[in-house]
Design a protein around this motif. Structure first.
Motif, PDB file in Angstrom:
ATOM      1  N   TRP A  79     -19.513  33.274  -5.924  1.00  0.00           N
ATOM      2  CA  TRP A  79     -18.510  33.984  -5.144  1.00  0.00           C
ATOM      3  C   TRP A  79     -18.706  33.768  -3.647  1.00  0.00           C
ATOM      4  N   SER A  80     -19.954  33.775  -3.188  1.00  0.00           N
ATOM      5  CA  SER A  80     -20.220  33.684  -1.752  1.00  0.00           C
ATOM      6  C   SER A  80     -19.930  32.302  -1.186  1.00  0.00           C
ATOM      7  N   SER A  81     -20.359  31.247  -1.876  1.00  0.00           N
ATOM      8  CA  SER A  81     -20.269  29.898  -1.317  1.00  0.00           C
ATOM      9  C   SER A  81     -19.078  29.100  -1.842  1.00  0.00           C
ATOM     10  N   ASN A  89     -10.838  35.950  -2.365  1.00  0.00           N
ATOM     11  CA  ASN A  89     -11.658  37.079  -1.931  1.00  0.00           C
ATOM     12  C   ASN A  89     -10.822  38.328  -1.666  1.00  0.00           C
ATOM     13  N   SER A 105     -20.090  39.777  -4.316  1.00  0.00           N
ATOM     14  CA  SER A 105     -20.357  38.724  -3.345  1.00  0.00           C
ATOM     15  C   SER A 105     -21.609  37.914  -3.672  1.00  0.00           C
ATOM     16  N   ASN A 106     -22.586  38.497  -4.346  1.00  0.00           N
ATOM     17  CA  ASN A 106     -23.791  37.750  -4.702  1.00  0.00           C
ATOM     18  C   ASN A 106     -23.838  37.413  -6.181  1.00  0.00           C
TER      19      ASN A 106
END
Length: 125
Positions: A53-55, A74, A30-31
Protein backbone atom coordinates in the motif's frame (compact mmCIF):
# COMPACT_ATOMS: atom_id res chain seq x y z
CA UNK A 1 -14.17 -3.60 12.68
CA UNK A 2 -12.02 -4.35 9.65
CA UNK A 3 -13.90 -5.03 6.45
CA UNK A 4 -12.77 -5.91 2.96
CA UNK A 5 -15.66 -5.75 0.54
CA UNK A 6 -15.11 -7.13 -2.96
CA UNK A 7 -17.27 -6.29 -5.94
CA UNK A 8 -17.16 -6.53 -9.71
CA UNK A 9 -17.43 -10.24 -10.30
CA UNK A 10 -19.70 -11.75 -12.91
CA UNK A 11 -19.86 -13.64 -16.17
CA UNK A 12 -17.54 -12.64 -19.01
CA UNK A 13 -16.58 -14.21 -22.32
CA UNK A 14 -13.09 -15.47 -22.98
CA UNK A 15 -10.89 -12.64 -24.17
CA UNK A 16 -12.93 -10.08 -22.28
CA UNK A 17 -12.10 -7.85 -19.33
CA UNK A 18 -13.35 -7.33 -15.80
CA UNK A 19 -12.34 -5.03 -12.96
CA UNK A 20 -12.65 -6.16 -9.37
CA UNK A 21 -12.73 -3.72 -6.49
CA UNK A 22 -11.91 -4.19 -2.81
CA UNK A 23 -13.07 -1.45 -0.46
CA UNK A 24 -11.10 -1.55 2.78
CA UNK A 25 -12.29 -0.05 6.06
CA UNK A 26 -11.84 -0.27 9.81
CA UNK A 27 -8.13 0.47 10.13
CA UNK A 28 -5.16 2.05 8.44
CA UNK A 29 -3.57 -0.17 5.80
CA UNK A 30 -0.60 2.02 4.97
CA UNK A 31 1.91 -0.60 6.19
CA UNK A 32 0.00 -3.54 4.79
CA UNK A 33 0.19 -5.60 1.64
CA UNK A 34 -3.10 -5.92 -0.19
CA UNK A 35 -3.55 -9.03 -2.29
CA UNK A 36 -5.93 -10.91 -4.53
CA UNK A 37 -6.24 -14.67 -4.25
CA UNK A 38 -8.57 -16.97 -6.15
CA UNK A 39 -10.06 -20.37 -5.58
CA UNK A 40 -11.46 -22.51 -8.35
CA UNK A 41 -13.97 -25.25 -7.61
CA UNK A 42 -12.21 -28.21 -6.06
CA UNK A 43 -8.83 -26.48 -5.89
CA UNK A 44 -6.78 -24.73 -3.25
CA UNK A 45 -6.78 -21.00 -2.88
CA UNK A 46 -3.96 -19.49 -4.93
CA UNK A 47 -2.16 -16.17 -5.01
CA UNK A 48 -2.89 -13.88 -7.94
CA UNK A 49 -1.40 -10.45 -7.25
CA UNK A 50 -0.34 -8.14 -4.45
CA UNK A 51 0.54 -4.50 -3.90
CA UNK A 52 2.33 -2.75 -1.06
CA UNK A 53 0.00 0.00 0.00
CA UNK A 54 2.76 2.47 0.91
CA UNK A 55 5.09 2.06 -2.08
CA UNK A 56 2.81 0.66 -4.77
CA UNK A 57 5.25 -2.16 -5.58
CA UNK A 58 3.36 -5.00 -7.22
CA UNK A 59 3.73 -8.76 -7.46
CA UNK A 60 2.01 -11.24 -9.77
CA UNK A 61 1.74 -14.96 -10.27
CA UNK A 62 3.29 -15.91 -13.62
CA UNK A 63 -0.02 -17.06 -15.12
CA UNK A 64 -1.52 -13.55 -14.99
CA UNK A 65 1.52 -11.39 -15.77
CA UNK A 66 0.78 -9.10 -18.70
CA UNK A 67 -2.99 -9.67 -18.37
CA UNK A 68 -3.88 -8.53 -14.84
CA UNK A 69 -3.00 -5.28 -13.11
CA UNK A 70 -3.36 -4.55 -9.42
CA UNK A 71 -3.61 -0.95 -8.25
CA UNK A 72 -4.82 1.09 -5.30
CA UNK A 73 -6.59 4.39 -4.74
CA UNK A 74 -5.44 5.92 -1.49
CA UNK A 75 -8.25 8.46 -1.34
CA UNK A 76 -10.91 5.79 -1.70
CA UNK A 77 -9.08 3.14 0.37
CA UNK A 78 -9.76 0.74 -2.48
CA UNK A 79 -7.68 -1.86 -4.29
CA UNK A 80 -8.47 -2.92 -7.84
CA UNK A 81 -7.69 -5.90 -10.01
CA UNK A 82 -8.01 -5.16 -13.70
CA UNK A 83 -8.28 -8.42 -15.58
CA UNK A 84 -7.81 -8.45 -19.36
CA UNK A 85 -7.64 -11.26 -21.92
CA UNK A 86 -9.55 -13.49 -19.57
CA UNK A 87 -9.40 -17.25 -20.04
CA UNK A 88 -11.77 -20.00 -18.88
CA UNK A 89 -9.07 -21.13 -16.44
CA UNK A 90 -9.38 -17.76 -14.67
CA UNK A 91 -12.82 -18.86 -13.46
CA UNK A 92 -12.80 -18.78 -9.66
CA UNK A 93 -13.98 -16.98 -6.57
CA UNK A 94 -11.65 -14.02 -6.12
CA UNK A 95 -10.77 -12.90 -2.61
CA UNK A 96 -9.23 -9.67 -1.38
CA UNK A 97 -6.80 -9.98 1.53
CA UNK A 98 -4.70 -7.71 3.73
CA UNK A 99 -1.63 -8.71 5.67
CA UNK A 100 2.03 -8.19 6.46
CA UNK A 101 3.81 -11.07 4.73
CA UNK A 102 7.59 -11.53 4.86
CA UNK A 103 9.61 -9.54 2.38
CA UNK A 104 9.00 -10.78 -1.16
CA UNK A 105 6.96 -13.76 0.03
CA UNK A 106 3.49 -12.76 -1.04
CA UNK A 107 1.74 -16.01 -1.82
CA UNK A 108 1.02 -17.70 1.51
CA UNK A 109 -2.57 -17.42 2.71
CA UNK A 110 -1.44 -17.75 6.34
CA UNK A 111 0.36 -14.40 6.17
CA UNK A 112 -2.86 -12.46 5.53
CA UNK A 113 -4.93 -11.36 8.51
CA UNK A 114 -8.03 -10.04 6.85
CA UNK A 115 -10.15 -11.49 4.06
CA UNK A 116 -13.16 -10.43 2.08
CA UNK A 117 -16.14 -12.64 1.36
CA UNK A 118 -15.14 -13.28 -2.24
CA UNK A 119 -16.66 -12.50 -5.62
CA UNK A 120 -17.30 -15.03 -8.38
CA UNK A 121 -15.72 -14.54 -11.79
CA UNK A 122 -16.85 -16.93 -14.51
CA UNK A 123 -15.18 -16.90 -17.93
CA UNK A 124 -17.09 -18.67 -20.66
CA UNK A 125 -15.38 -20.17 -23.69
Amino acid sequence: QVQLAESGGGLVQAGGSRRLSCAASGRTFSNYVMAWFRQALGKEREFVAAIRWSSGITYYVDSVKGRFTISRDNAKNTVYLQMNSLKPEDTAVYYCAAGRPPFRIMDRTRDYEYWGQGTQVTVSS
